[in-house]
Design an enzyme around this catalytic site. Structure first.
Site, PDB file in Angstrom:
ATOM      1  CB  SER A 588      52.485   8.386  21.212  1.00  0.00           C
ATOM      2  OG  SER A 588      53.180   7.417  20.492  1.00  0.00           O
ATOM      3  CG  ASP A 671      48.075   6.668  14.962  1.00  0.00           C
ATOM      4  OD1 ASP A 671      49.104   6.217  14.403  1.00  0.00           O
ATOM      5  OD2 ASP A 671      48.004   6.916  16.169  1.00  0.00           O
ATOM      6  CG  HIS A 703      51.048   8.905  16.277  1.00  0.00           C
ATOM      7  ND1 HIS A 703      50.287   7.962  16.914  1.00  0.00           N
ATOM      8  CD2 HIS A 703      52.179   9.019  17.033  1.00  0.00           C
ATOM      9  CE1 HIS A 703      50.927   7.533  18.007  1.00  0.00           C
ATOM     10  NE2 HIS A 703      52.064   8.155  18.093  1.00  0.00           N
TER      11      HIS A 703
END
Ligand SMILES: *[C@@H]1O[C@H](CO)[C@@H](O)[C@H](O)[C@H]1NC(C)=O
Ligand SMILES: *[C@@H]1O[C@H](CO)[C@@H](O)[C@H](O)[C@H]1NC(C)=O
Ligand SMILES: *[C@@H]1O[C@H](CO)[C@@H](O)[C@H](O)[C@H]1NC(C)=O
Ligand SMILES: *[C@@H]1O[C@H](CO)[C@@H](O)[C@H](O)[C@H]1NC(C)=O
Length: 727
Positions: A588, A671, A703
């Site tokens: 991320s 995601d 994610h």
């Protein structure tokens, strides 16, 4: 491609003068066969994934029994086994756990009756299980489940039960009810309507990992669930008159994607809940208002917030039902703003901030059984601590009070707190060396008793490192904290003997904490033979709001001064690390950091390989296609057309010309926070720059990598990639 006029300042940097073209780099990957380290003295990724995963304990009203939901995965059976344990909370009888049920949802009906909600072929059914409890020696004997009734055909979850009323949430159509859902689902499906098109005019088209079904939302429902007959011989009956107290309000609770039972609470007469402000576009506002409504509706909900705040969380009733408390952020649009405790006195109609000068953000709050204080969990210095906040008399008008919270438990990471009537506190705690277990704190705090003991045996013989903290000067002279997790067999003085794995957290408003994780577990990296370093740079939480706030509009700035300083500091502190054998990985924002490091060779990291999990590649694209637009707006200072200068200044896609470090890229196809094209962009860039790269796509993952089989693949890929470029 044409750049918008306002970006013309970038043009000179987009062409490489011919004369500076360097000869292609030669890569020499290891050809040694690879295998994960496994064995009785190693916590392998597989061992970690097979450890029991305990949810928070839920005590009965009397506080002498609790149930604990536990999930346990078996690779042999390829199955997640869900069990609900009943445990005695009698200190004399501890530890004493009794597995009674196979999965499902549970809630207490009485001190000796547990309701169990199971999904059967014809829908969800509720059963009553009576428990016979003998204190000495502690033993709990469950009766055979007695059928109470079926729930309507719209899958229900998030159950809360009090005084004969059951409240839960379910997804229904705005024009329908719980019984209509399957019929309306069918009418609106391809089968019923001839098309599977989804049409949007507002809201989120997709959120987190789900395409939204326009018109279908999460709502709260109430129904009577009452008993007759003597104690121990109750006959339970579930009414079929379901009430939707939020029908027609456009308030949807719990709030997606992570809202659950902590998004609402019930008293004997009312529901208090948090919901997104229905007047504001959800995708670029975080404002959530707190409302109160009679448990069986009949009146419009009343707003308890001022309507000027940002997000609110964790609304709770006092035990006498006369007060409500919640946590509240000031700024609409900022999901990591400082969180305050707000109390609303329903009798006096007064709202007050309780600990206004408190430097940390409470994440969960609860009233003590006597309503004289509040319990709060809050992140502080890379731990999650339990505090008590004395509740003063309600002031005469709306105000901000500055009561000082008192820390009760300061070690590791505390979750799932429940104060008991006798003054004891039931809680869960995890650390870098242990998954969550349930504990009891006695009234004075002098004694902590362990209630569950699910993982100790399985961890015996594995040398897990508790985490060594180090601190150093980062950007603008600020003190930055980090952790080092040492591998088994590490000996002080082994010169340049160990490779280092440098892990970068996401968020960016998050932190490496003294807690357990099944996804980024520093000890799982250490167990594979790496000195594992986790730094909490600018943007991290739990070190004061100023550090958290300081990353906004500076993504490629201060955090990288901190990370470079941390990298150097740790090499100095641990000469046992081989500076020529270091690798980095992040997800991320941590994946953004990996892409940013790849494009900035002048940073002087000597990483031999990189791992980028669902990372930001093109900041500009992201500002248009991510689900929660408020996040991008806050981080870059507005939507991409208004923040173009900052967006491009810190856009990893603009520095691809510098990429040369072998990169493993993961991306989950579900995601919708950072869509899969981010991973594909990074992959294509590496390929065209002649950099060894590997793209691993998980079609079913969001994610995060949640499926244990995919998770094992993820770990195996990472360690094989590291070995390929280090051995
Ligand atoms: C699953 O749970 C049942 C009931 O608690 C237990 O008997 C069984 O051993 C468990 N299996 C695994 C693989 O954990
Ligand atoms: C919700 O409100 C609508 C409009 O007033 C009504 O037709 C519908 O029956 C209500 N549904 C439920 C479940 O109360
Ligand atoms: C937990 O289990 C381990 C291993 O089975 C045992 O040695 C330890 O004493 C137990 N701890 C508690 C608090 O029960
Ligand atoms: C990295 O790329 C940028 C943009 O192409 C260029 O201006 C810069 O000089 C490069 N830096 C290094 C150290 O090669």
């Amino acid at each position: 491609m044409r750049w918008p006029a306002q970006l013309s300042f970038l043009l000179p940097t987009l062409q490489l003068p011919m004369s500076t073209v360097t000869p292609p780099r030669v890569y020499a990957p290891s050809t040694k066969p690879f295998a994960l380290k496994e064995g009785h003295d190693v916590l392998s990724p597989k061992d970690m994934l097979e450890l029991p995963r305990a949810g928070g304990a839920v005590a009965n009203p009397a506080g002498d029994l609790a149930f604990v939901p536990v999930n346990e995965y078996s690779f042999d059976e390829r199955k997640m086994n869900s069990t609900i344990y009943i445990t005695s909370l009698d200190p004399a009888g501890l530890p004493a756990t009794f597995p009674v049920l196979n999965g499902g949802d549970a809630f207490w009906l009485t001190d000796r009756t547990l309701a169990h909600v199971v999904t059967e072929s014809n829908g969800q059914a509720i059963y009553a299980i009576s428990l016979t409890y003998t204190a000495e020696p502690a033993s709990v004997a469950p009766s055979s489940p007695v059928f109470i009734g079926h729930l309507p055909p719209s899958p229900a979850s998030n159950f809360k039960y009090k005084s004969g009323v059951l409240v839960f949430s379910a997804y229904t159509w705005a024009d329908g009810d719980l019984f209509d859902t399957p019929k309306l689902d069918k009418e609106r499906s391809k089968e019923g309507s001839g098309t599977s098109a989804r049409v949007y005019e507002s809201g989120y088209p997709r959120h987190w990992d789900t395409w939204k079904t326009p018109g279908k939302e999460s709502q709260l429902f109430s129904v009577s669930l009452t008993s007759s007959g003597a104690e121990g011989e109750e006959k339970w009956s579930l009414s079929d008159a379901y009430v939707a107290p939020l029908n027609g309000t456009k308030h949807y609770a719990p709030v997606e994607p992570f809202g659950g039972t902590d998004d609402f609470d019930i008293s004997a007469t009312h529901i208090v809940y948090t919901a997104k402000d229905p007047k504001l576009p959800y995708a670029w506002h975080t404002r959530q208002n707190v409302y109160i409504v009679p448990i069986f509706g009949g009146e419009a909900p009343r707003e308890l917030t001022t309507g000027k705040q940002g997000a609110t969380h964790s609304p709770v009733f006092s035990n006498d039902g006369k007060k409500v408390a919640w946590t509240e952020m000031a700024e609409d649009g900022y999901e990591a703003d400082l969180s305050r405790v707000i109390v609303y006195d329903l009798e006096k109609d007064v709202r007050f901030g309780l600990a206004d000068k408190w430097g940390t953000s409470p994440s969960a709050i609860l009233f003590s059984p006597d309503d004289a204080s509040l319990f709060a969990l809050a992140g502080d210095q890379a731990r999650v601590k339990l505090y008590s906040i004395p509740l003063p008399a309600t002031p005469s008008s709306d105000s901000k009070l500055n009561v000082a919270p008192v820390p009760l438990i300061e070690d590791h990471t505390v979750t799932g707190v429940q104060p008991l009537v006798d003054g004891r506190v039931l809680f869960s705690q995890s650390s870098l060396t242990h998954p969550p277990e349930v504990y009891l704190r006695d009234k004075t705090g002098a004694k902590i008793t362990q209630v569950t003991n699910l993982s100790t045996k399985k961890l015996t013989g594995k040398e897990l490192c508790p985490g060594h903290e180090f601190r150093f000067k980062g950007a603008e002279g600020k003190t930055i904290q980090g952790w080092v997790n040492l591998p088994p067999g590490f000996k002080k003085g082994d010169k340049a003997a160990w490779p280092m794995a440098f892990l970068i957290h996401g968020g960016p408003q998050g932190a490496w904490e003294d807690s357990w994780s099944t996804r980024w577990n520093p000890n799982v990296f250490a167990q594979q033979g790496y000195v594992t370093v986790t730094v909490n740079p600018t943007g991290s939480t739990t070190f004061g709001q100023e550090l958290t706030d300081a990353i906004a509009q500076d993504w490629g700035g201060k955090p990288f001064v901190d990370l470079q300083a941390g990298y150097k500091a740790v090499l100095k502190l641990y000469p046992e690390i081989d500076p020529e054998r270091t690798v980095a990985a992040g997800a991320s924002w941590g994946g953004y950091a990996i892409n940013w490091i790849a494009g900035h060779p002048e940073f002087d990291f000597k990483f031999k390989a990189l791992v980028n999990h669902d990372g930001v590649f093109d900041t500009r694209a992201n500002g248009f296609v991510t689900d929660e637009l408020f996040f991008f707006d806050h981080e870059f200072g507005g939507p991409p057309w208004k923040s173009a200068e900052t967006v491009e200044k810190y856009n990893p896609a603009r520095f691809v010309q510098n990429w040369s470090i072998p990169m493993l890229i993961f991306h989950g196809e579900k995601d919708f926070r950072l869509p899969v094209t981010e991973g594909i962009g990074a992959f294509h860039s590496n390929q065209r720059m002649g950099v060894p790269t590997r793209l691993v796509v998980f079609p079913e993952e969001n994610h995060w990598v949640l499926d244990p089989g995919n998770n094992l693949k993820w770990h195996t890929e990472i360690f094989e990639w590291f070995a390929k470029w280090l051995d």
